[in-house]
Write an enzyme that holds these catalytic residues in place. Structure first.
Site, PDB file in Angstrom:
ATOM      1  N   GLY A  85       0.879  -1.207  -0.215  1.00  0.00           N
ATOM      2  CA  GLY A  85      -0.076  -0.068  -0.048  1.00  0.00           C
ATOM      3  C   GLY A  85       0.905   1.348  -0.131  1.00  0.00           C
ATOM      4  O   GLY A  85       1.830   1.405   0.636  1.00  0.00           O
TER       5      GLY A  85
ATOM      6  N   GLN B 169      -5.629  -8.931  -2.581  1.00  0.00           N
ATOM      7  CA  GLN B 169      -5.385  -8.087  -1.554  1.00  0.00           C
ATOM      8  C   GLN B 169      -6.935  -7.650  -1.115  1.00  0.00           C
ATOM      9  O   GLN B 169      -7.198  -7.286   0.078  1.00  0.00           O
ATOM     10  CB  GLN B 169      -4.845  -6.756  -1.769  1.00  0.00           C
ATOM     11  CG  GLN B 169      -3.437  -6.834  -1.879  1.00  0.00           C
ATOM     12  CD  GLN B 169      -2.987  -7.138  -3.560  1.00  0.00           C
ATOM     13  OE1 GLN B 169      -3.712  -7.659  -4.120  1.00  0.00           O
ATOM     14  NE2 GLN B 169      -1.558  -6.443  -3.798  1.00  0.00           N
TER      15      GLN B 169
ATOM     16  N   LYS C  99      -3.582  -0.453  -8.626  1.00  0.00           N
ATOM     17  CA  LYS C  99      -3.615  -1.933  -8.828  1.00  0.00           C
ATOM     18  C   LYS C  99      -4.502  -2.243 -10.210  1.00  0.00           C
ATOM     19  O   LYS C  99      -5.404  -1.880 -10.705  1.00  0.00           O
ATOM     20  CB  LYS C  99      -4.481  -2.727  -7.584  1.00  0.00           C
ATOM     21  CG  LYS C  99      -4.481  -3.939  -7.664  1.00  0.00           C
ATOM     22  CD  LYS C  99      -3.256  -4.651  -7.787  1.00  0.00           C
ATOM     23  CE  LYS C  99      -2.026  -4.100  -6.926  1.00  0.00           C
ATOM     24  NZ  LYS C  99      -0.660  -4.633  -6.890  1.00  0.00           N
TER      25      LYS C  99
ATOM     26  N   ARG D  55      10.315  -0.928  -4.593  1.00  0.00           N
ATOM     27  CA  ARG D  55       9.018  -1.057  -5.360  1.00  0.00           C
ATOM     28  C   ARG D  55       9.052   0.259  -6.289  1.00  0.00           C
ATOM     29  O   ARG D  55       9.319   1.402  -5.710  1.00  0.00           O
ATOM     30  CB  ARG D  55       7.654  -1.130  -4.323  1.00  0.00           C
ATOM     31  CG  ARG D  55       7.892  -2.566  -3.801  1.00  0.00           C
ATOM     32  CD  ARG D  55       6.515  -3.082  -3.380  1.00  0.00           C
ATOM     33  NE  ARG D  55       5.594  -3.317  -4.461  1.00  0.00           N
ATOM     34  CZ  ARG D  55       4.179  -3.496  -4.309  1.00  0.00           C
ATOM     35  NH1 ARG D  55       3.765  -3.352  -3.019  1.00  0.00           N
ATOM     36  NH2 ARG D  55       3.278  -3.613  -5.277  1.00  0.00           N
TER      37      ARG D  55
ATOM     38  N   ASP E 217      -1.551   4.761  -6.303  1.00  0.00           N
ATOM     39  CA  ASP E 217      -0.261   4.684  -6.042  1.00  0.00           C
ATOM     40  C   ASP E 217       0.590   5.874  -6.584  1.00  0.00           C
ATOM     41  O   ASP E 217       1.687   5.876  -6.160  1.00  0.00           O
ATOM     42  CB  ASP E 217       0.436   3.345  -6.515  1.00  0.00           C
ATOM     43  CG  ASP E 217      -0.221   2.160  -5.809  1.00  0.00           C
ATOM     44  OD1 ASP E 217      -1.295   1.638  -6.202  1.00  0.00           O
ATOM     45  OD2 ASP E 217       0.343   1.308  -4.690  1.00  0.00           O
TER      46      ASP E 217
HETATM   47  O1  MRU Z   1       0.616  -3.813  -4.380  1.00  0.00           O
HETATM   48  P1  MRU Z   1       0.224  -3.365  -3.389  1.00  0.00           P
HETATM   49  O2  MRU Z   1      -0.652  -4.158  -2.575  1.00  0.00           O
HETATM   50  O3  MRU Z   1       0.765  -2.335  -2.692  1.00  0.00           O
HETATM   51  O4  MRU Z   1      -1.077  -2.301  -4.203  1.00  0.00           O
HETATM   52  C1  MRU Z   1      -1.781  -1.364  -3.279  1.00  0.00           C
HETATM   53  C2  MRU Z   1      -2.807  -0.746  -4.125  1.00  0.00           C
HETATM   54  O5  MRU Z   1      -2.802  -0.836  -5.149  1.00  0.00           O
HETATM   55  C3  MRU Z   1      -3.552   0.265  -3.267  1.00  0.00           C
HETATM   56  O6  MRU Z   1      -4.812   0.215  -3.935  1.00  0.00           O
HETATM   57  C4  MRU Z   1      -3.108   1.548  -3.325  1.00  0.00           C
HETATM   58  O7  MRU Z   1      -1.644   1.436  -3.011  1.00  0.00           O
HETATM   59  C5  MRU Z   1      -3.475   2.415  -2.662  1.00  0.00           C
HETATM   60  S1  MRU Z   1      -2.838   2.574  -0.895  1.00  0.00           S
HETATM   61  C6  MRU Z   1      -3.792   3.470  -0.035  1.00  0.00           C
END
Ligand code: MRU
Length: 363
Positions: free
Chosen positions: A54, A203, A255, A90, A244
């Site tokens: 996240g 997730q 995502k 990341r 993100d």
């Molecule tokens: O790959 P992740 O689980 O880190 O991806 C997270 C997401 O896509 C969330 O929806 C995004 O980070 C928004 S976090 C408030």
């Protein structure tokens, strides 16, 4: 937010006053366990292996990673090396780089002996600021939900569809997309959330459903492909997702699968909102298609984990042996498909003008 009546954040300082505790998200929803980060490399591994994930939370974890690095070596060289190493864990969420630059700004002009204490103060400040920012996103988004609720019969729920986990587990507390939902629920507005399971890592099923359930918010998990059907049948009032990275143009990386939800929402005249803190805006990128998209292991597509009736968690193969798999983790939703951006400062159109009106200071 609460789990079994106990208030949690996703990251906090241990009782020893220097190491860092996190909720290990790779163990959810089957087990609530914490992990202790005692070195910068522990923080890097936690980000890379998605023990924390996240956008806001990986920024917060990286900030503490800098603290842990400076405890061992507070020179400029060590600080720069730690920041560079943490930043590369990341690629898509810009909050990671933003938090690391905030750490650098707070430390770089200080004498070596003051750096460790200043770093811990700054990391704690970034976490507290994230909590307040997410709380404000909720207050701004609440009015959208109140407007929808006002048009319903008393007690009829507002149906929100969300994708992935942009909940408190993705942040330090409250969440981005979920913050308006929690605020509305806590205010007594009947809510129901359609939770996309979010293949390949699920997730939605394992984290969003977990945290909504723990807070008592009614919700239903659906496969990612169900969203369009639900929208066609009037079962979705509004889509709220996190992000993100938002380009200065208002294009949104989130995502994988978010884009398809936005297309379906557009076709069905359903508002599609993106909730974000200022730390997710990348002012240096004016086109969403310049956002780097993380390509993850094919194993995440070819295998799936789950709990057996005896309680043990196992990973099994789900594809024909020998097949390869592609795994882009994020996609870009063009600004034209986004009804509005819900920020801590207010709701704005997803456009360069909308963003700059809210953030003339480009924080
Ligand atoms: O790959 P992740 O689980 O880190 O991806 C997270 C997401 O896509 C969330 O929806 C995004 O980070 C928004 S976090 C408030």
């Amino acid at each position: 937010m609460k789990i079994n009546g106990t208030a949690y954040r996703t990251i906090w300082l241990s009782d020893d006053g220097w190491s860092v505790e996190i909720i290990d998200q790779t163990k959810l929803p089957h087990e609530l366990v914490t992990a202790r980060l005692a070195t910068m490399e522990d923080a890097a591994v936690a980000i890379r292996t998605m023990q924390v994930r996240g956008a806001p939370l990986i920024g917060a974890t990286a900030a503490y990673g800098v603290c842990l690095a400076l405890r061992e070596d507070a020179t400029d060289e060590a600080m720069d090396a730690a920041i560079a190493h943490l930043a590369e864990q990341r690629p898509t969420a810009v909050n990671l780089r933003w938090a690391l630059e905030e750490m650098r700004k707070a430390i770089r002009n200080l004498p070596r002996e003051e750096r460790v204490a200043a770093a811990y103060r700054q990391a704690a400040r970034l976490c507290d600021e994230d909590v307040e920012t997410c709380r404000m996103i909720g207050i701004q988004g609440l009015r959208l939900i109140e407007e929808i609720a006002a048009k319903k019969e008393p007690g009829e729920p507002v149906n929100v569809l969300t994708h992935c986990n942009a909940g408190w587990i993705a942040c330090v507390d409250w969440g981005t997309a979920t913050s308006p939902i929690y605020q509305a629920h806590d205010k007594g507005i009947a809510m129901h959330v359609w939770v996309d399971e979010t293949r390949p890592r699920n997730q939605g099923a394992s984290l969003t459903a977990y945290e909504l359930g723990a807070h008592g918010v009614p919700h239903t998990i659906v496969v990612d492909n169900a969203g369009g059907h639900l929208m066609q049948h009037g079962k979705v009032d509004v889509v709220i997702v996190g992000t993100d990275r938002v380009a200065a143009s208002g294009d949104v990386a989130n995502k994988i699968g978010t884009y398809l939800k936005a297309l379906a929402a557009k076709d069905n005249d359903i508002p599609f909102y993106v909730a974000l803190p200022h730390s997710t805006i990348d002012w240096r990128i004016d086109d969403g298609f310049k956002i780097p998209i993380e390509e993850r292991s094919s194993d995440e597509v070819l295998k799936i984990s789950g709990r057996l009736p005896n309680g043990s968690v196992v990973t099994v193969e789900i594809a024909a042996p020998g097949s390869g798999a592609g795994n882009p983790a994020f996609d870009v939703t063009p600004a034209r498909l986004v009804t509005g951006l819900i920020t801590e400062r207010g709701i704005c159109p997803a456009s360069a003008e909308g963003l700059i009106n809210l953030y003339p200071d480009r924080v």
